[in-house]
Design a protein around this motif. Sequence first.
Motif, mmCIF file in Angstrom:
data_model
loop_
_atom_site.group_PDB
_atom_site.id
_atom_site.type_symbol
_atom_site.label_atom_id
_atom_site.label_comp_id
_atom_site.label_asym_id
_atom_site.label_seq_id
_atom_site.Cartn_x
_atom_site.Cartn_y
_atom_site.Cartn_z
ATOM 1 N N THR A 132 0.841 -1.191 0.000
ATOM 2 C CA THR A 132 0.000 0.000 0.000
ATOM 3 C C THR A 132 0.882 1.248 0.000
ATOM 4 O O THR A 132 2.091 1.165 0.220
ATOM 5 N N TYR A 133 0.250 2.400 -0.210
ATOM 6 C CA TYR A 133 0.968 3.673 -0.100
ATOM 7 C C TYR A 133 0.069 4.684 0.602
ATOM 8 O O TYR A 133 -1.080 4.903 0.196
ATOM 9 N N ASP A 134 0.598 5.302 1.672
ATOM 10 C CA ASP A 134 -0.096 6.358 2.408
ATOM 11 C C ASP A 134 0.241 7.705 1.802
ATOM 12 O O ASP A 134 1.421 8.071 1.717
ATOM 13 N N ILE A 135 -0.766 8.460 1.402
ATOM 14 C CA ILE A 135 -0.575 9.794 0.834
ATOM 15 C C ILE A 135 -0.706 10.824 1.945
ATOM 16 O O ILE A 135 -1.793 11.051 2.486
ATOM 17 N N LEU A 136 0.418 11.448 2.300
ATOM 18 C CA LEU A 136 0.433 12.481 3.344
ATOM 19 C C LEU A 136 0.639 13.837 2.688
ATOM 20 O O LEU A 136 1.742 14.168 2.243
ATOM 21 N N VAL A 137 -0.434 14.615 2.631
ATOM 22 C CA VAL A 137 -0.378 15.949 2.007
ATOM 23 C C VAL A 137 -1.237 16.924 2.805
ATOM 24 O O VAL A 137 -2.077 16.523 3.614
ATOM 25 N N GLN A 138 -1.032 18.208 2.524
ATOM 26 C CA GLN A 138 -1.912 19.261 3.019
ATOM 27 C C GLN A 138 -3.027 19.481 2.005
ATOM 28 O O GLN A 138 -2.888 19.145 0.819
ATOM 29 N N HIS A 139 -4.109 20.095 2.442
ATOM 30 C CA HIS A 139 -5.270 20.333 1.560
ATOM 31 C C HIS A 139 -4.899 21.065 0.279
ATOM 32 O O HIS A 139 -5.451 20.776 -0.789
ATOM 33 N N VAL A 145 -2.412 15.852 -6.135
ATOM 34 C CA VAL A 145 -2.762 14.460 -5.836
ATOM 35 C C VAL A 145 -3.682 13.898 -6.915
ATOM 36 O O VAL A 145 -3.519 12.751 -7.351
ATOM 37 N N ILE A 146 -4.623 14.693 -7.365
ATOM 38 C CA ILE A 146 -5.550 14.244 -8.417
ATOM 39 C C ILE A 146 -4.781 13.884 -9.684
ATOM 40 O O ILE A 146 -4.999 12.826 -10.291
ATOM 41 N N GLU A 147 -3.848 14.737 -10.086
ATOM 42 C CA GLU A 147 -3.021 14.453 -11.266
ATOM 43 C C GLU A 147 -2.148 13.218 -11.028
ATOM 44 O O GLU A 147 -1.986 12.369 -11.917
ATOM 45 N N PHE A 148 -1.598 13.109 -9.846
ATOM 46 C CA PHE A 148 -0.777 11.954 -9.463
ATOM 47 C C PHE A 148 -1.568 10.654 -9.592
ATOM 48 O O PHE A 148 -1.085 9.665 -10.159
ATOM 49 N N LEU A 149 -2.788 10.647 -9.087
ATOM 50 C CA LEU A 149 -3.615 9.441 -9.159
ATOM 51 C C LEU A 149 -3.928 9.069 -10.605
ATOM 52 O O LEU A 149 -4.011 7.884 -10.950
ATOM 53 N N ASN A 150 -4.070 10.067 -11.448
ATOM 54 C CA ASN A 150 -4.341 9.808 -12.865
ATOM 55 C C ASN A 150 -3.147 9.181 -13.582
ATOM 56 O O ASN A 150 -3.300 8.584 -14.650
ATOM 57 N N ILE A 159 -5.533 8.135 1.932
ATOM 58 C CA ILE A 159 -5.258 9.537 2.229
ATOM 59 C C ILE A 159 -5.134 9.681 3.746
ATOM 60 O O ILE A 159 -6.092 9.434 4.483
ATOM 61 N N ASP A 160 -3.962 10.068 4.220
ATOM 62 C CA ASP A 160 -3.764 10.266 5.653
ATOM 63 C C ASP A 160 -4.434 11.553 6.122
ATOM 64 O O ASP A 160 -4.375 12.585 5.439
ATOM 65 N N HIS A 161 -5.035 11.479 7.290
ATOM 66 C CA HIS A 161 -5.547 12.664 7.997
ATOM 67 C C HIS A 161 -6.542 13.471 7.152
ATOM 68 O O HIS A 161 -6.605 14.701 7.265
ATOM 69 N N CYS A 162 -7.279 12.748 6.284
ATOM 70 C CA CYS A 162 -8.286 13.407 5.434
ATOM 71 C C CYS A 162 -7.685 14.554 4.620
ATOM 72 O O CYS A 162 -8.373 15.512 4.248
ATOM 73 N N ALA A 163 -6.378 14.470 4.345
ATOM 74 C CA ALA A 163 -5.637 15.491 3.591
ATOM 75 C C ALA A 163 -5.584 16.840 4.310
ATOM 76 O O ALA A 163 -5.475 17.892 3.682
#
Length: 274
Positions: A132-139, A145-150, A159-163
């Motif tokens: 798995t991979y945990d995505i840790l980012v700020q809002h 992140v959207i482009e990354f997922l694409n 998504i950690d901490h609801c972004a």
Amino acid sequence: MIDSHVHFWKFDPIRDSWITNEMAVLRQDYLPNKLIDELKANQVDGCIAVQADQSITETEFLLNLAHQYSFIKGIVGWIDLKSPNLDEQLEKYAKQPLIKGWRHIVQAEPAGFLLQHDFIQGINTLRHYNYTYDILVQHAQLPEVIEFLNRTENQSFVIDHCAKPDLKNREMEDWAKNIRLIAQQKHVFCKLSGLLTECDWVNWDEKTIFNCLDVIFESFGTERIIFGSDWPVLLLASNYTNWISLIKKYTKDFTAADQQAIFNDNAVKFYNIN
């Protein structure tokens, strides 16, 4: 119950420079013996230990703790996903079933980090090892992140901490719009963790948290939401029992099956916990 997001460290003021003087409660060692009573008091059976430092030493440290304490059901370590010999390293760690996935502290990186070709190549390699991979980012990083997922290939993400929405200023409109877009990708989960520390630490209020949770549940549904505490960082704003009680209050009218999914089954499924 499984807590999908805790940290352990032996405090080092140089390495842990992110822990500033205003975070005095965190400027000490936090090892499993400090968490075990909290887990027992709240009937939590196990946890996932998540990296807080970007080094292979950190991964080995967490792995060693998981071998010592059976309530650590898995770890999310750090590895250099841009390394030219990533496959070789992942082959080595594939012999350690307690390693469930990996994380990079992207919230501290410059714009464009997620979209680097070698980083995306590394992410796409994880799928072949069932990591798995945990995505840790700020809002504010969610458009990236959207482009990354694409650009990634059906990798299991959470998504950690609801972004990290801007709960302190209650500015959630852009965050909510981007969360809804991300949630359309069915291989992306979301952790209920780290929200109290995005508020005013002293004056956070239940309504702000619940407004945030409304967006998360409307977007991801109960089948892709995982409970986590973000202990001990949580202690900046509250305590372990208060956070669990808050989430239980929010979900009190959910079906027993949905509650079981949020507090246990989704973590078991996502992190492949035995």
